[in-house]
Motif scaffolding. Structure first.
Motif, short mmCIF file in Angstrom:
data_model
loop_
_atom_site.label_atom_id
_atom_site.label_comp_id
_atom_site.label_asym_id
_atom_site.label_seq_id
_atom_site.Cartn_x
_atom_site.Cartn_y
_atom_site.Cartn_z
N GLU A 407 -19.53 -39.84 68.16
CA GLU A 407 -18.12 -40.08 68.49
C GLU A 407 -17.72 -39.15 69.63
O GLU A 407 -18.01 -37.95 69.60
CB GLU A 407 -17.24 -39.80 67.27
N CYS A 408 -17.06 -39.68 70.64
CA CYS A 408 -16.59 -38.86 71.75
C CYS A 408 -15.09 -38.59 71.61
O CYS A 408 -14.32 -39.51 71.38
CB CYS A 408 -16.89 -39.54 73.08
N VAL A 409 -14.72 -37.36 71.77
CA VAL A 409 -13.33 -36.94 71.65
C VAL A 409 -12.79 -36.60 73.04
O VAL A 409 -13.42 -35.85 73.79
CB VAL A 409 -13.21 -35.70 70.74
N ASN A 410 -11.64 -37.17 73.38
CA ASN A 410 -10.97 -36.84 74.63
C ASN A 410 -9.96 -35.74 74.33
O ASN A 410 -8.92 -35.98 73.72
CB ASN A 410 -10.26 -38.07 75.20
N LEU A 411 -10.29 -34.52 74.73
CA LEU A 411 -9.44 -33.38 74.39
C LEU A 411 -8.03 -33.52 74.96
O LEU A 411 -7.08 -33.00 74.39
CB LEU A 411 -10.08 -32.08 74.89
N ALA A 412 -7.92 -34.22 76.08
CA ALA A 412 -6.60 -34.40 76.70
C ALA A 412 -5.67 -35.21 75.80
O ALA A 412 -4.44 -35.14 75.93
CB ALA A 412 -6.74 -35.09 78.05
N GLU A 413 -6.24 -35.99 74.89
CA GLU A 413 -5.44 -36.81 73.99
C GLU A 413 -5.13 -36.09 72.67
O GLU A 413 -4.44 -36.64 71.81
CB GLU A 413 -6.16 -38.13 73.71
N GLU A 414 -5.66 -34.88 72.51
CA GLU A 414 -5.38 -34.10 71.31
C GLU A 414 -4.03 -33.40 71.47
O GLU A 414 -3.84 -32.60 72.40
CB GLU A 414 -6.48 -33.07 71.06
N ALA A 415 -3.10 -33.72 70.58
CA ALA A 415 -1.71 -33.25 70.73
C ALA A 415 -1.61 -31.73 70.81
O ALA A 415 -0.74 -31.20 71.51
CB ALA A 415 -0.87 -33.77 69.57
N ASP A 416 -2.48 -31.03 70.10
CA ASP A 416 -2.35 -29.57 70.05
C ASP A 416 -3.38 -28.85 70.91
O ASP A 416 -3.57 -27.64 70.77
CB ASP A 416 -2.45 -29.08 68.61
N PHE A 417 -4.04 -29.57 71.81
CA PHE A 417 -5.05 -28.92 72.63
C PHE A 417 -4.44 -27.82 73.49
O PHE A 417 -4.99 -26.73 73.63
CB PHE A 417 -5.78 -29.92 73.52
N GLY A 418 -3.28 -28.10 74.09
CA GLY A 418 -2.63 -27.10 74.94
C GLY A 418 -2.31 -25.83 74.18
O GLY A 418 -2.51 -24.72 74.70
#
Length: 430
Positions: A407-418
């Motif tokens: 599974e590939c995760v797009n970190l930019a789409e993770e709400a709390d990445f910032g």
């Protein structure tokens, strides 16, 4: 160029990652560990060592059909291109490394994607990378005996693959950042057939697919974290049951960065030393009077700008690792092996990485150097390609299994990445 001597720096480092996979002595990883030695014992290489192939399901019953083909492998990175030539016994007989000349269009993939919007520049980008591969293959040709031919197996990140193949990169440079062409590809370079590793997503490319293959992540029960730090920082976590991968924008900090020519492992070490000596606080500020002029360590001046460059890159990596662990439902102490890929991993002292928060302490204790895992994965696949009549079918099946379970995760789409990113900016042990 790679000197070929364990633990010895090249006179001019291109960051090619050709250094063998060895954990530096005295590091937190403990004993010397050579990932390639594990692979040599792996069934993939039975075609080279015994004249048999595992392409029929792994029992080695098929006769070898290499027909005088020699295996060449290539890792086409954003910053560097590295190539190796093997003989029938699986021994390296020649190597070639060069800076990726596409850097004239920018140091990162986004710059090159934008440049490729111009048809003429797109063709120039393709010509530049193909030219380096042709130079390497020309050198390799000199080592072939009469009647011998070559098979090239190539791994690259998704953007480099698109540019090499002459595909339209526009979809890679805008939301939702999807890649429609991530399957196995084939081409011909200087008359040599080239098998191109499939990618996983727009930002997790064939080089990571090859790295996961090299680490045995689709077969081993051992929980492994693959960390490949370059201009693009890519991570993969898992085992034969399930895998998660992501990419972070590490930038050039680990490949020369602001202090050009001082590579990532060195900068991590310098920052760790400054932290231990109390000359650098956890927010990344150098103590006075070094804030303005930098501080001299040996023959290197570490500047405030260089500290910030590494700090930004390490925060992205650390946040990415945190998210992968959480999504997998693991604590760091449940990861049994951390493979540090490329030249960065070869020289990185895991204790230094833990000191500045690049790796949690639990992971640093389990870190091993993997060398260039993209090249090693290419070798494993290539051994089957040249080693048996149905080798390509076997390789395709193996890669498909690897891809299906990842599974590939797009970190930019993770709400709390910032939020995680900002928290991981601190230079302290986690």
């Amino acid at each position: 160029m790679y000197s070929g001597k364990k633990g010895l720096r090249c006179r001019v480092c291109t960051g090619c990652g050709l250094c063998p996979g060895v954990t530096p002595e005295g590091s937190a990883a403990g004993k010397i560990h050579v990932l390639a030695e594990e692979a040599i014992e792996n069934r993939y290489l039975s075609a080279e060592n015994t004249g048999k192939s595992s392409g029929n399901g792994g029992d080695g019953s098929s006769d070898s059909r290499n027909c005088g083909r020699r295996l060449a492998v290539a890792d086409v990175g954003t910053t560097t291109i590295a190539m190796l030539l093997y003989n029938a016994a699986g021994t390296v007989t020649e190597r070639y490394a060069a800076v990726n000349p596409q850097t004239v269009f920018g140091a990162d993939v986004i710059s090159r994607i934008h440049a490729a919007e111009d048809t003429g520049k797109a063709e120039e980008l393709r010509r530049l990378v193909t030219g380096v591969l042709e130079q390497g293959l020309t050198r390799f040709q000199k080592h072939l005996s009469g009647g011998e031919s070559m098979q090239l197996v190539l791994a690259a990140n998704t953007t480099m693959t698109y540019l090499l193949m002459g595909w339209d990169t526009s979809e890679l440079g805008c939301a939702p950042f999807r890649a429609s062409r991530i399957s196995v590809a084939e081409t011909v370079i200087s008359g040599v057939p080239c098998f191109v590793f499939p990618g996983q997503s727009a930002f997790v490319g064939g080089d990571i697919t090859a790295g996961m293959l090299a680490c045995g992540m689709a077969e081993r029960e051992e929980m492994t974290l693959l960390v490949d730090l370059g201009t693009n920082g890519e991570l993969a976590l898992g085992n034969r049951d399930r895998r998660i991968a992501c990419a972070t924008a590490a930038g050039p900090a680990f490949e020369g960065g602001v202090n050009r020519g001082i590579w990532g492992a060195d900068m991590v070490h310098f920052l760790a030393v400054l932290r231990r000596e109390g000359l650098l606080d956890e927010t990344g500020l150098l103590e006075e009077p070094y804030f303005e002029r930098g501080i001299r360590i040996g023959n290197v001046t570490v500047t405030q700008e260089a500290v910030r460059s590494v700090q930004l890159a390490k925060a992205a990596i650390a946040a990415g690792i945190e998210i992968l662990l959480e999504k997998y439902g693991l604590h760091a102490n449940q990861v049994e092996r951390v493979v540090l890929a490329g030249g960065f991993g070869y020289y990185l002292n895991p204790e230094d990485a833990a000191e500045i928060g690049l790796l949690p302490e639990e992971l640093a204790k389990r870190a091993v150097a993997g060398g260039n895992t993209a090249l090693l994965g290419a070798k494993l696949a290539g051994a089957e390609l040249v080693g048996c009549e149905d080798g390509q079918i076997a390789v395709m099946r193996r890669l498909e299994i690897l891809k299906e379970g990842t599974e590939c995760v797009n970190l930019a789409e993770e709400a709390d990445f910032g939020e995680r990113y900002m928290r991981r900016m601190k230079l302290k042990k986690e």
